[in-house]
Design an enzyme around this catalytic site. Structure first.
Site, PDB file in Angstrom:
ATOM      1  N   GLU A 117      29.256   2.804  70.467  1.00 31.03           N
ATOM      2  CA  GLU A 117      30.658   2.383  70.600  1.00 31.03           C
ATOM      3  C   GLU A 117      31.100   1.367  69.670  1.00 31.03           C
ATOM      4  O   GLU A 117      32.335   1.437  69.272  1.00 31.03           O
ATOM      5  CB  GLU A 117      30.621   1.777  72.194  1.00 31.03           C
ATOM      6  CG  GLU A 117      30.236   2.967  73.121  1.00 31.03           C
ATOM      7  CD  GLU A 117      30.030   2.258  74.453  1.00 31.03           C
ATOM      8  OE1 GLU A 117      30.976   2.562  75.447  1.00 31.03           O
ATOM      9  OE2 GLU A 117      29.085   1.295  74.543  1.00 31.03           O
ATOM     10  N   GLU A 139      23.552   6.493  77.845  1.00 28.81           N
ATOM     11  CA  GLU A 139      23.546   5.297  78.989  1.00 28.81           C
ATOM     12  C   GLU A 139      23.080   6.160  80.227  1.00 28.81           C
ATOM     13  O   GLU A 139      22.548   5.519  81.033  1.00 28.81           O
ATOM     14  CB  GLU A 139      25.007   4.695  79.065  1.00 28.81           C
ATOM     15  CG  GLU A 139      25.230   3.513  78.180  1.00 28.81           C
ATOM     16  CD  GLU A 139      25.688   4.159  76.800  1.00 28.81           C
ATOM     17  OE1 GLU A 139      26.437   3.269  75.959  1.00 28.81           O
ATOM     18  OE2 GLU A 139      25.728   5.256  76.356  1.00 28.81           O
TER      19      GLU A 139
END
Length: 712
Positions: A117, A139
């Site tokens: 990210e 995740e």
């Protein structure tokens, strides 16, 4: 600043180098977040003198993401604080990409989760083209959601449908794959070429902006209202629920976040993403899945390995038996560059075992993930033979023949003299006690159990079994070898069935006991799936073979008789024996067991189960059946811990999940017990014992008991 170095060169290019002090990787700690805020403030203050920004790492990896230990400390009421915290991080990412200066991420190592990210906050990503590097947002495997803009940006880069494997499933990418998708803009051959490529791109793109900041930007493939997307989304939630059984909140939260975020502007989508993350971070399932992550790291770091033995690598491994197990072990060795000798009673059977590696590697070549010359080199590492003399000089010999004590003794005595000086011998047995098998060895201190799981190429667990005379060096070398071939080891002490087979047996036999009680087979199988088991007990027993279970019972009875003990069948075992001996249904490999396997059609339950075993009007409760399936395995795990078969909670958790399919949402069998509290767990187990039999009775434990403390 402690975790980021801010350096500006004479050309006005600022390099932000992430370098967490005293840590092997960079993570999003509070210190790092504060440092990033300071860096961004400085960039804005000195913007006129800045021509571009490079994001770099001083570590082997680019960035590891969130601080998972901090996540484990969050309480159920932490949602609001998490929302505020992640919004601060995203604000800095947003300010960085709206600086008005080109930003490039130099990726010399892996960037996963929050690390990826961070890379997505750059206008351009340049990566070293190495198959060892991974990118992506896994995740979901930790019960989390890519909440630092990962969901929002991936949808806007790839589209709703194309991004699902990378968000909902957590699929990771190698640099070449990321480049093909457009997630990485440029590949270079080595790390020392990154900076020049980054500077060149900065000079060529002085006014770089993110795609979502370009006026008129549209999500590839369309929004949720687009016909093709809408059609897929109409069935998506139900398909997802079928996979998760409602036990894993994260995949459903990610899908909801994707769809909701695609219907609003970019900045609103970021806030939606933060809210969804806040609903997950303190979830018991999230904490359990993160616990599994830490347990695996413990295992791979050598937590159950003797500490005072030097690290070791095998150069040449012998494998006795070229059947399904032996062929799989040979494949695992060759794929990791370990030379092996694959021996069977004839050269034809040994060659057939080697062909298994060719078959699997052919698929990799066809998919373009293995070069033809690499395949040839891999196959050359396997030497098929029928001659014991070809085993001479092996550092390790693994016996993988049929589960028959006399046969194992014969091949042990034939092969053991071929070991190199200091070499050791291992038995791939799933049930037979290692101490007993070691009586055939001239060096029982150099004899150990290595229990591989089928199919070996897919199953990552190896159960290492210490015999009573196995020495520390042999254990340490076995541990190192398992890691060397890319598997995950757990260590157990010797007993019949060890840990995994003993506990797996309780699962399948509980299903058979339910069938004996007259409960419909469809209800039993669905209760197991509803509990989170990957497959029902009757289906998995078909795969492993009912006849093998009958053979194990017979071998156990003979062994106990030799010790002057009586063998009493457990609930369910008589039914299995009846299926094999009376109904001639020994399992899938022999044509059918609890299921029929019509050619070209889906398997279906054998109609004879309904006729012979189901009892009309028998009462059953799905919640009670789920508890029986989970508690029966967990009680056996507790007994293994109390008996000293298991010495640690992490081995219990990893062994139960990766060896017997205990549901990952629990964090493993020991964590399942811990989550309820030992007293509460034992109280419920005693309730089940009163209703269904003493097999549910937990061991009597002293006050303050913990794994590693043997009872009695």
């Amino acid at each position: 600043m402690n975790s980021i170095r801010y350096e500006q060169d004479a050309q006005g290019i600022v390099t932000l180098t992430f370098d967490a002090p005293g840590a092997p990787v960079n993570t999003m700690t509070p210190q790092w977040q504060a440092d990033l805020t300071s860096c961004v403030e400085r960039l804005y203050a000195e913007k006129d003198g800045v021509r571009g920004v490079i994001l770099a790492s001083a570590k082997d990896t680019f960035f590891a993401g969130a601080d998972l230990k901090a996540v484990l400390e969050l309480k159920p009421d932490a949602g609001a604080a998490v929302f505020a915290d992640i919004e601060i991080t995203k604000k800095q990412f947003r300010r960085l990409e709206q600086l008005g200066r080109p930003v490039v991420a130099m990726l010399a190592g892996t960037a996963l989760g929050g690390g990826w990210e961070l890379a997505l906050a750059a206008h351009q990503r340049i990566a070293v083209d190495s198959p060892k590097i991974q990118f992506g947002l896994p995740e979901v495997t930790l019960g989390l959601l890519p909440g630092a803009s990962g969901v929002t940006k991936t949808v806007r880069l790839l589209g709703l449908l194309e991004s699902m494997p990378y968000l909902v499933e957590g699929k990771t990418l190698r640099p070449a794959e990321a480049h093909k998708l457009g997630l990485v803009g440029e590949l270079v051959a080595s790390a020392d070429q990154l900076r020049a490529a980054a500077i060149k791109w900065i000079e060529a793109n002085p006014n770089a902006v993110q795609p979502w900041d370009v006026k008129g930007h549209k999500i590839p493939g369309g929004t949720p209202s687009s016909p093709k997307v809408a059609q897929a989304l109409a069935i998506g939630p139900s398909m997802l629920r079928q996979k998760t059984r409602g036990l894993y909140p994260a995949p459903e939260a990610i899908l909801a976040c994707m769809v909701e975020g695609a219907q609003v502007d970019f900045d609103t989508a970021l806030r939606i993403e933060s809210r969804w993350l806040a609903t997950l971070v303190a979830s018991p399932v999230t904490h359990a899945l993160i616990g599994v992550f830490f347990d695996r790291n413990l295992v791979k770091s050598g937590a159950s390995r003797p500490k005072d033995v030097p690290k070791w690598k095998a150069s040449k491994v012998g494998i006795l038996g070229a059947g399904m197990m032996g062929a799989g072990i040979a494949y695992s060795n060759a794929m990791r560059g370990v030379a092996c000798v694959l021996k069977d009673v004839s050269i034809e059977r040994a060659e057939q075992g080697k062909s298994y590696t060719k078959k699997l590697s052919d698929k990799r070549v066809a998919r373009g993930i293995m070069a033809a010359d690499k395949q040839a080199a891999t196959l050359a590492l396997i030497t098929p033979t029928a001659a014991a003399s070809d085993l001479r000089g092996c550092d390790l010999i693994i016996e993988a023949v049929f589960e028959q004590r006399a046969l194992k003794a014969t091949v042990t005595q034939e092969a053991e003299p071929m070991l190199a000086p200091g070499g050791f011998f291992a038995s791939n047995t799933s049930t037979l006690p290692i101490t007993g098998l070691a009586t055939a060895s001239a060096r029982p201190d150099k004899f150990i159990g290595l229990h591989f799981f089928s199919p070996v190429d897919k199953m990552e667990l190896v159960e290492i079994i210490k015999g009573r005379q196995t020495d520390a060096e042999t254990l340490a070398r076995a541990y190192d070898y398992v890691l060397q071939i890319g598997k995950t080891p757990i260590v157990v002490n010797d007993s019949r069935g060890f840990y995994t087979s003993r506990t797996f047996g309780t699962f399948v036999m509980e299903g058979c006991a339910m069938l004996e009680e007259g409960i419909p087979a469809t209800v039993i199988e669905n209760a197991a799936l509803a509990a989170g088991m990957p497959v029902g007990p009757l289906a998995v027993l078909d795969e492993t073979s009912l006849s093998l279970s009958v053979h194990v019972m017979a071998q156990t009875a003979a062994d106990l008789a030799a010790e002057g003990k009586r063998f009493d069948k457990r609930p369910g075992e008589a039914l299995v024996e009846m299926m094999v001996k009376e109904f001639k249904r020994p399992g899938r490999a022999a044509g059918g067991g609890f299921y029929d396997y019509p050619e070209g059609e889906k398997k279906r339950l054998w109609p004879g189960l309904k006729e012979r075993f189901e009892k009309p009007g028998v009462a059953w409760d799905i919640a009670e059946l789920r508890d029986r399936i989970l508690y029966r395995q967990a009680v056996e795990t507790l007994r293994c811990l109390a008996d000293g078969v298991l010495e640690s909670g992490h081995d219990a958790n990893i062994g139960s999940i990766f060896g017997i399919g205990f549901p990952a949402w629990t964090g493993g069998a020991w964590r399942f017990i811990e989550a309820q509290g030992l007293d509460a767990f034992c109280a419920r187990a005693r309730e089940l014992a009163a209703a269904h039999g003493e097999r549910f009775t937990p061991p009597v434990l002293p006050a303050g008991w913990a794994p590693g403390q043997k009872v009695g």
